[in-house]
Design a protein around this motif. Structure first.
Motif, short mmCIF file in Angstrom:
data_model
loop_
_atom_site.label_atom_id
_atom_site.label_comp_id
_atom_site.label_asym_id
_atom_site.label_seq_id
_atom_site.Cartn_x
_atom_site.Cartn_y
_atom_site.Cartn_z
N GLY A 211 63.34 68.76 6.19
CA GLY A 211 62.23 68.40 5.32
C GLY A 211 61.07 67.67 5.95
N ALA A 212 61.03 67.55 7.27
CA ALA A 212 59.90 66.86 7.92
C ALA A 212 58.57 67.50 7.50
CB ALA A 212 60.03 66.92 9.44
N THR A 213 57.57 66.67 7.26
CA THR A 213 56.20 67.18 7.04
C THR A 213 55.32 66.88 8.24
OG1 THR A 213 55.41 65.15 6.02
CG2 THR A 213 56.39 66.81 4.55
N MET A 214 55.82 66.05 9.16
CA MET A 214 55.11 65.74 10.41
C MET A 214 56.16 65.63 11.49
SD MET A 214 52.60 62.68 9.24
CE MET A 214 51.35 63.01 8.00
N VAL A 215 55.92 66.32 12.62
CA VAL A 215 56.78 66.14 13.79
C VAL A 215 55.93 65.55 14.90
CG1 VAL A 215 58.48 67.89 13.18
CG2 VAL A 215 56.46 68.57 14.48
N LEU B 266 57.10 62.93 5.38
CA LEU B 266 58.29 62.56 6.15
C LEU B 266 57.99 62.81 7.62
CD1 LEU B 266 61.36 64.10 4.25
CD2 LEU B 266 60.89 61.67 4.62
N SER B 267 57.79 61.74 8.38
CA SER B 267 57.49 61.84 9.81
C SER B 267 58.79 61.68 10.58
CB SER B 267 56.49 60.74 10.20
OG SER B 267 56.35 60.65 11.61
N MET B 268 59.32 62.79 11.07
CA MET B 268 60.59 62.75 11.80
C MET B 268 60.71 63.98 12.68
SD MET B 268 63.16 63.27 8.54
CE MET B 268 63.36 64.88 7.72
N GLY B 269 61.37 63.77 13.84
CA GLY B 269 61.55 64.85 14.80
C GLY B 269 60.64 64.65 16.01
N MET B 270 61.23 64.76 17.22
CA MET B 270 60.51 64.62 18.48
C MET B 270 60.87 65.84 19.34
SD MET B 270 60.82 60.45 18.77
CE MET B 270 61.61 60.49 20.34
N SER B 271 60.51 65.80 20.63
CA SER B 271 60.65 67.00 21.46
C SER B 271 62.04 67.63 21.39
CB SER B 271 60.33 66.68 22.92
OG SER B 271 58.95 66.45 23.05
N MET C 38 62.97 57.21 13.61
CA MET C 38 63.31 57.62 14.97
C MET C 38 64.81 57.91 14.96
SD MET C 38 60.65 56.74 17.22
CE MET C 38 61.31 56.03 18.72
N ALA C 39 65.19 59.14 15.31
CA ALA C 39 66.60 59.50 15.30
C ALA C 39 67.25 59.09 16.62
CB ALA C 39 66.75 61.00 15.09
N PRO C 40 68.57 58.90 16.61
CA PRO C 40 69.27 58.68 17.87
C PRO C 40 69.02 59.86 18.82
CG PRO C 40 70.75 58.33 16.00
CD PRO C 40 69.49 58.93 15.46
N GLN C 41 68.77 59.56 20.09
CA GLN C 41 68.51 60.62 21.07
C GLN C 41 69.82 61.06 21.72
OE1 GLN C 41 64.84 61.71 22.02
NE2 GLN C 41 65.33 61.32 19.87
N GLU D 175 70.64 64.72 13.05
CA GLU D 175 70.59 65.44 11.78
C GLU D 175 70.97 64.52 10.61
OE1 GLU D 175 72.66 69.17 11.60
OE2 GLU D 175 72.26 69.38 9.44
N ALA D 176 71.99 63.68 10.83
CA ALA D 176 72.37 62.74 9.76
C ALA D 176 71.22 61.80 9.43
CB ALA D 176 73.61 61.96 10.18
N ALA D 177 70.50 61.36 10.46
CA ALA D 177 69.36 60.46 10.22
C ALA D 177 68.26 61.18 9.45
CB ALA D 177 68.83 59.92 11.54
N PHE D 178 67.97 62.44 9.82
CA PHE D 178 66.92 63.18 9.12
C PHE D 178 67.30 63.42 7.66
CE2 PHE D 178 66.02 65.27 13.48
CZ PHE D 178 65.24 64.20 13.86
#
Ligand SMILES: *Cc1c(COP(=O)(O)O)cnc(C)c1O
Length: 230
Positions: free
Chosen positions: A213-217, A198-203, A160-163, A170-173
């Motif tokens: 490089g996310a494979t799941m958002v 790699l499950s990362m990225g939300m709305s 979960m990245a900082p919102q 981006e640094a977290a991803f």
């Protein structure tokens, strides 16, 4: 816009962002996070083509997996020991595993069902106190310990990245992608072959996650809220 239109729009944008990044659209799975909507929202997204859904509460996961068995259900919420048998019975993939103790309980529940449970290890890349997840420097040891459990298959990492802070997100991803590469190189061939997700990225930040490089958002509001503004 309707849920159908919003799902179609996000799915088309995911494909377009993949192409801009030189990636195959089929390499990125769009998970519709339906935790805030009723079953009619799920049905509408399915109508528009959604086949992967995320829930963060065990009760709703179990009810919906039973009501809509033709799609894949992802558990993305906080894990409590006593709910593990329910989660294992319903989830195609558990994204939020970050302790060995819970991994052992998932392994036992999957053994009882005669299945192998796919899991991701949640990493707290940003180090925010409010976020759950294993610390990056402890992730390798945890993945190796979990990979030794016969009814568990460790498929990759989640964060979960900082919102509200695109540079920190981006640094977290990037951090999660680098960590996944390091871990993969120290697994044996069979383990490394499964460790691809790699499950990362939300709305608000999924395009950046795909570029990293996310494979799941995991997208909720941009599909299900009529007031979400990019
Ligand atoms: C709610 C939730 C999402 C979706 O967040 P949106 O900002 O609504 O896209 C993704 N991942 C997790 C773990 C969540 O709890």
């Amino acid at each position: 816009m309707s849920v159908e239109d919003q799902y179609r729009r996000v799915a088309a944008e995911v494909a377009a962002v993949c192409e801009q990044c030189g990636r195959e659209p089929s390499d990125v799975r769009l998970i519709a996070v339906s935790k805030t909507v009723g079953p009619e929202g799920v049905a509408a997204a399915m109508e528009a083509g959604a086949r992967d859904f995320g829930e963060n509460r065990p009760d709703q996961l179990v009810a919906r997996a039973a009501q809509f068995p033709e799609v894949r259900w992802h558990f993305i919420g906080n894990i409590q020991s006593r709910r593990i048998p329910d989660i294992v019975g319903a989830a195609a993939l558990i994204h939020s595993l970050h302790t060995l103790r819970h991994g052992q309980k998932i392994n036992e529940a999957a053994a009882r069902l005669g299945t192998v449970q796919d899991v991701l290890v949640e990493v707290n890349v940003s180090g925010e106190a409010s976020k759950s997840g294993v610390a990056p420097q402890e992730a390798l040891m945890l993945v190796r310990a979990l990979a030794a459990l016969p009814h568990l298959r460790v498929r990759g990492l989640m964060t979960m990245a900082p919102q509200g802070d695109p540079a920190a997100a981006e640094a977290a991803f990037r951090g999660l992608a680098v960590l996944a590469g390091e871990i993969r190189s120290s697994l044996d061939d069979a383990e490394a072959g499964a460790f691809t997700e790699l499950s990362m990225g939300m709305s608000e930040d999924w395009p950046c996650a795909i570029a990293c490089g996310a494979t799941m958002v995991r997208v909720g509001r941009a599909i299900f809220s009529d007031s979400f503004e990019e």
